[in-house]
Design a protein around this motif. Structure first.
Motif, PDB file in Angstrom:
ATOM      1  N   GLY A  48       5.153 -14.720   0.125  1.00 52.71           N
ATOM      2  CA  GLY A  48       4.638 -13.834   1.155  1.00 52.71           C
ATOM      3  C   GLY A  48       4.300 -12.433   0.687  1.00 52.71           C
ATOM      4  N   VAL A  49       4.321 -11.506   1.641  1.00 50.82           N
ATOM      5  CA  VAL A  49       3.923 -10.119   1.410  1.00 50.82           C
ATOM      6  C   VAL A  49       4.879  -9.472   0.400  1.00 50.82           C
ATOM      7  CG1 VAL A  49       3.484  -7.880   2.483  1.00 50.82           C
ATOM      8  CG2 VAL A  49       3.054  -9.978   3.782  1.00 50.82           C
ATOM      9  N   GLN A  50       4.296  -8.882  -0.632  1.00 49.88           N
ATOM     10  CA  GLN A  50       5.066  -8.249  -1.694  1.00 49.88           C
ATOM     11  C   GLN A  50       4.986  -6.723  -1.564  1.00 49.88           C
ATOM     12  OE1 GLN A  50       6.781 -10.387  -3.904  1.00 49.88           O
ATOM     13  NE2 GLN A  50       6.057 -11.700  -2.234  1.00 49.88           N
ATOM     14  N   PRO A  51       5.971  -6.006  -2.094  1.00 53.49           N
ATOM     15  CA  PRO A  51       5.876  -4.540  -2.080  1.00 53.49           C
ATOM     16  C   PRO A  51       4.556  -4.033  -2.655  1.00 53.49           C
ATOM     17  CG  PRO A  51       8.098  -5.163  -2.652  1.00 53.49           C
ATOM     18  CD  PRO A  51       7.277  -6.444  -2.609  1.00 53.49           C
ATOM     19  N   ALA A  52       4.050  -4.701  -3.691  1.00 52.64           N
ATOM     20  CA  ALA A  52       2.792  -4.275  -4.307  1.00 52.64           C
ATOM     21  C   ALA A  52       1.617  -4.325  -3.324  1.00 52.64           C
ATOM     22  CB  ALA A  52       2.486  -5.133  -5.535  1.00 52.64           C
ATOM     23  N   ASP A  53       1.693  -5.208  -2.312  1.00 53.37           N
ATOM     24  CA  ASP A  53       0.641  -5.286  -1.291  1.00 53.37           C
ATOM     25  C   ASP A  53       0.636  -4.055  -0.396  1.00 53.37           C
ATOM     26  OD1 ASP A  53      -0.381  -7.992  -1.774  1.00 53.37           O
ATOM     27  OD2 ASP A  53       1.554  -8.675  -1.024  1.00 53.37           O
ATOM     28  N   LEU A  54       1.769  -3.372  -0.328  1.00 54.79           N
ATOM     29  CA  LEU A  54       1.953  -2.288   0.639  1.00 54.79           C
ATOM     30  C   LEU A  54       1.938  -0.891   0.027  1.00 54.79           C
ATOM     31  CD1 LEU A  54       4.829  -4.046   2.588  1.00 54.79           C
ATOM     32  CD2 LEU A  54       2.362  -4.188   3.017  1.00 54.79           C
ATOM     33  N   GLU A  55       2.088  -0.795  -1.285  1.00 51.27           N
ATOM     34  CA  GLU A  55       2.192   0.512  -1.946  1.00 51.27           C
ATOM     35  C   GLU A  55       1.031   1.439  -1.602  1.00 51.27           C
ATOM     36  OE1 GLU A  55       2.607  -0.394  -6.085  1.00 51.27           O
ATOM     37  OE2 GLU A  55       4.739  -0.857  -5.877  1.00 51.27           O
ATOM     38  N   VAL A  77       7.281 -12.847   5.162  1.00 51.68           N
ATOM     39  CA  VAL A  77       7.584 -11.450   4.835  1.00 51.68           C
ATOM     40  C   VAL A  77       9.052 -11.420   4.406  1.00 51.68           C
ATOM     41  CG1 VAL A  77       7.586  -9.066   5.616  1.00 51.68           C
ATOM     42  CG2 VAL A  77       5.924 -10.667   6.589  1.00 51.68           C
ATOM     43  N   PRO A  78       9.297 -11.417   3.085  1.00 48.10           N
ATOM     44  CA  PRO A  78      10.677 -11.447   2.608  1.00 48.10           C
ATOM     45  C   PRO A  78      11.471 -10.207   3.035  1.00 48.10           C
ATOM     46  CG  PRO A  78       9.117 -11.783   0.795  1.00 48.10           C
ATOM     47  CD  PRO A  78       8.326 -11.404   2.011  1.00 48.10           C
ATOM     48  N   SER A  79      12.763 -10.381   3.226  1.00 44.38           N
ATOM     49  CA  SER A  79      13.610  -9.248   3.600  1.00 44.38           C
ATOM     50  C   SER A  79      13.577  -8.170   2.519  1.00 44.38           C
ATOM     51  CB  SER A  79      15.037  -9.709   3.878  1.00 44.38           C
ATOM     52  OG  SER A  79      15.581 -10.337   2.749  1.00 44.38           O
ATOM     53  N   SER A  80      13.388  -8.560   1.265  1.00 44.46           N
ATOM     54  CA  SER A  80      13.311  -7.568   0.185  1.00 44.46           C
ATOM     55  C   SER A  80      12.091  -6.655   0.360  1.00 44.46           C
ATOM     56  CB  SER A  80      13.265  -8.257  -1.181  1.00 44.46           C
ATOM     57  OG  SER A  80      12.169  -9.148  -1.249  1.00 44.46           O
ATOM     58  N   THR A  81      11.005  -7.190   0.891  1.00 47.37           N
ATOM     59  CA  THR A  81       9.814  -6.375   1.149  1.00 47.37           C
ATOM     60  C   THR A  81      10.081  -5.410   2.305  1.00 47.37           C
ATOM     61  OG1 THR A  81       8.323  -8.068   0.294  1.00 47.37           O
ATOM     62  CG2 THR A  81       7.373  -6.468   1.820  1.00 47.37           C
ATOM     63  N   LEU A  82      10.725  -5.892   3.351  1.00 52.64           N
ATOM     64  CA  LEU A  82      11.065  -5.017   4.483  1.00 52.64           C
ATOM     65  C   LEU A  82      12.010  -3.912   4.026  1.00 52.64           C
ATOM     66  CD1 LEU A  82      11.562  -7.718   7.252  1.00 52.64           C
ATOM     67  CD2 LEU A  82       9.534  -6.307   6.826  1.00 52.64           C
ATOM     68  N   ASP A  83      12.986  -4.268   3.197  1.00 52.17           N
ATOM     69  CA  ASP A  83      13.914  -3.265   2.664  1.00 52.17           C
ATOM     70  C   ASP A  83      13.169  -2.205   1.859  1.00 52.17           C
ATOM     71  OD1 ASP A  83      16.022  -4.646   3.808  1.00 52.17           O
ATOM     72  OD2 ASP A  83      16.638  -5.621   1.935  1.00 52.17           O
ATOM     73  N   TYR A  84      12.208  -2.642   1.058  1.00 52.41           N
ATOM     74  CA  TYR A  84      11.406  -1.722   0.249  1.00 52.41           C
ATOM     75  C   TYR A  84      10.689  -0.703   1.149  1.00 52.41           C
ATOM     76  CZ  TYR A  84       7.450   0.029  -2.422  1.00 52.41           C
ATOM     77  OH  TYR A  84       6.512   0.844  -3.000  1.00 52.41           O
ATOM     78  N   VAL A  85      10.061  -1.186   2.215  1.00 52.48           N
ATOM     79  CA  VAL A  85       9.329  -0.298   3.126  1.00 52.48           C
ATOM     80  C   VAL A  85      10.284   0.702   3.772  1.00 52.48           C
ATOM     81  CG1 VAL A  85       7.937  -0.185   5.237  1.00 52.48           C
ATOM     82  CG2 VAL A  85       7.507  -1.993   3.561  1.00 52.48           C
TER      83      VAL A  85
END
Length: 122
Positions: A48-55, A77-85
């Motif tokens: 799913g959605v990666q931090p790199a998609d959102l930077e 949307v992995p929880s790790s991505t939500l945590d990153y945001v």
């Protein structure tokens, strides 16, 4: 600078107000938008959605990020991505894409510094 309204959404097609192009998947932020090309980061429905998609969007100074998971919510949307945001100090909201677009447009209409990524199929 305001976040552009999403003018229309249908399966595989999104239109952002003030933009001549239409998108299959898109990224929006205060003052702009562009196609969200999953090949840039190796994104797929799973994981799913990666931090790199959102930077890129997070660097635009948004306070809120809205993620549209697709019409059938196939995009994970992995929880790790939500945590990153959240670690960036940004509030994140995740919805089925039609609901995500409504939420995004409401926030943009209220003048919020909102950004989003939206998947318009699956």
């Amino acid at each position: 600078m305001s976040s552009p309204e999403i003018a229309s959404l249908s399966w595989g097609h999104m239109k952002v107000k003030g933009c001549a192009s239409s998108y299959k998947d898109c990224k929006v932020w205060p003052g702009g938008s562009r196609a969200w090309d999953w090949r840039e980061t190796g994104t797929d429905h799973y994981p799913g959605v990666q931090p790199a998609d959102l930077e890129e969007i997070l660097k635009k100074g948004v306070d809120i990020l809205v993620i549209g998971r697709g019409m059938s919510e196939a995009l994970q949307v992995p929880s790790s991505t939500l945590d990153y945001v959240r670690q960036q100090g940004v509030n994140v909201k995740v919805f089925q894409t039609e609901k995500a677009v409504r939420e995004y447009n409401t926030l943009a209409g209220q003048g919020a510094k909102v950004g989003g990524v939206f998947h318009s199929t699956c």
